[in-house]
Design an enzyme around this catalytic site. Structure first.
Site, PDB file in Angstrom:
ATOM      1  N   ARG A   1      -3.872 -12.061  -4.804  1.00 39.21           N
ATOM      2  CA  ARG A   1      -2.914 -11.258  -4.058  1.00 39.21           C
ATOM      3  C   ARG A   1      -2.682 -11.898  -2.705  1.00 39.21           C
ATOM      4  NH1 ARG A   1      -1.299  -9.046  -7.813  1.00 39.21           N
ATOM      5  NH2 ARG A   1      -1.100  -6.824  -8.255  1.00 39.21           N
TER       6      ARG A   1
ATOM      7  N   HIS B   1       4.950 -15.645  -7.858  1.00 39.92           N
ATOM      8  CA  HIS B   1       4.193 -14.527  -8.459  1.00 39.92           C
ATOM      9  C   HIS B   1       4.522 -14.385  -9.949  1.00 39.92           C
ATOM     10  CE1 HIS B   1       2.001 -10.538  -7.384  1.00 39.92           C
ATOM     11  NE2 HIS B   1       1.718 -10.921  -8.621  1.00 39.92           N
TER      12      HIS B   1
ATOM     13  N   GLU C   1       5.024 -11.199   0.601  1.00 43.11           N
ATOM     14  CA  GLU C   1       5.994 -11.700  -0.378  1.00 43.11           C
ATOM     15  C   GLU C   1       7.054 -10.639  -0.674  1.00 43.11           C
ATOM     16  OE1 GLU C   1       2.925 -12.390  -3.475  1.00 43.11           O
ATOM     17  OE2 GLU C   1       4.057 -10.984  -4.714  1.00 43.11           O
TER      18      GLU C   1
HETATM   19  C1  GLV Z   1       0.159  -9.088 -11.207  1.00 47.07           C
HETATM   20  O1  GLV Z   1       0.035  -9.559 -10.111  1.00 47.07           O
HETATM   21  C2  GLV Z   1      -0.638  -8.014 -11.702  1.00 47.07           C
HETATM   22  O2  GLV Z   1      -1.426  -7.445 -10.940  1.00 47.07           O
HETATM   23  O3  GLV Z   1      -0.507  -7.685 -12.888  1.00 47.07           O
END
Ligand code: GLV
Length: 326
Positions: free
Chosen positions: A239, A286, A268
């Site tokens: 994250r 991401h 982000e």
């Molecule tokens: C993606 O970042 C998730 O947490 O599934």
């Protein structure tokens, strides 16, 4: 009367069709980015919400949406939820564990390899028309096979990455986690537990796979980067906010570490401007869980949680099961 739900972001049409069999559905197929106030307005009279990591569910929203009973996140991470506030308000939270583990581990490994072998940097060079001849040290990177893989955060995804490294690439795998795995699981992963500072100092490639929490904020900052090898790579698929992105950009410029691969960023979809100007970083938007089968499985599980709870009283993957009435 069917319960009413909001699908807060665009989703697979098949999933909308499934949800419409059980609910009165308001959806956001145009994928409009709603402000918190707009999200509150859209949630009025809704018992359920199909959310993604981009909707913040906090005490203020919960107070303004008294009909809400469940938020089903299409993500395994749930730092967009204030879980304590949801529990206090009697609102169930669910996420999508397991279905994305192997896909996300594949991506972590791919990002590590792209970073170690300077794939993005060399591709930009080629596309820019700068490749005139072979050179003995051109884009020479670092080896992945036989090196030391460090993993910070040893949940399901960390374990799946460890297995790839230990059993597929002959890597020495070390990890640090809040709690140590039991011996059988460590053996299955081919991984050894070390302190955080040993992890930083010994890893050739350090992958971050821990969940975001206030304690994990800037777990990797200037002081931690300074402990790493100058030849090391750092990979963040966890994250934004776990890495101090400004400190990382400075470390990459100064050669404190060799390279980084990032899939997640502080604030982000904005990216720290300094990261955009350093060459030795691979940047992706991401997408670690982004294969069609896995995104479909995540959407299906989020939908099944809504149906499971609002129709049958039984969610599949609850995060605060104490909210479910016996
Ligand atoms: C993606 O970042 C998730 O947490 O599934």
């Amino acid at each position: 009367m069917k319960p009413s739900i909001l699908v807060a972001r665009a989703v697979f049409p098949q999933i909308l069709t499934l949800l419409e069999q059980h609910f009165d559905v308001t959806s956001n197929q145009d994928d409009v980015v709603w402000s918190p106030a707009q999200l509150i307005a859209q949630l009025q009279g809704k018992q359920g919400a199909f959310t993604t990591g981009s909707q913040r569910i906090d005490a203020e929203l919960l107070k303004a949406c008294p009909d809400l009973k469940i938020c089903a996140n299409m993500a395994v991470g749930y730092n967009n939820f204030d879980l304590d506030a949801m529990t206090a308000a009697g609102v169930l939270a669910t996420n999508t564990p397991d279905v994305l583990t192997e896909t996300t581990a594949d991506f972590g490994f791919a990002l590590m390899m792209a970073t170690a072998r300077r794939m993005a940097e060399s591709e930009h060079f080629l596309r820019a028309g700068l490749w005139n001849s072979w050179r003995y040290d051109m884009f020479a990177g670092s080896d992945v096979h036989g090196s030391t893989l460090g993993i910070l955060g040893m949940g399901r995804i960390g374990q799946a990455i460890a297995k790839r490294g230990a059993h597929g690439f002959g890597m020495k795998v070390i990890y640090h986690n809040r709690s140590r795995l039991d011996a059988a699981l460590e053996a299955a992963c081919g991984a050894a537990y070390v302190s955080k500072s040993d992890l930083l100092q010994q890893a050739d490639h350090l992958i971050l796979v821990l969940p975001y929490s206030p304690e994990a904020h800037h777990a990797i900052g200037a002081a931690e980067l300074a402990q790493m090898k100058p030849t090391a790579t750092l990979i963040n698929i966890a994250r934004g906010g776990i890495v101090d992105d400004a400190a990382l950009a400075a470390a990459l410029k100064q050669g404190t570490i060799a390279a980084a691969g990032l899939d997640v960023y502080e604030g982000e979809p904005k990216v720290h401007p300094d990261l955009l100007t350093v060459p030795n970083v691979v940047l992706t938007p991401h997408i670690a869980s982004a294969t069609m089968p896995t995104r479909m499985a995540m959407a299906q599980l989020a939908a099944d949680n809504l149906i499971g709870y609002l129709v049958h009283g039984k969610p599949l993957t609850p995060l605060n099961p104490q909210v479910v009435k016996a």
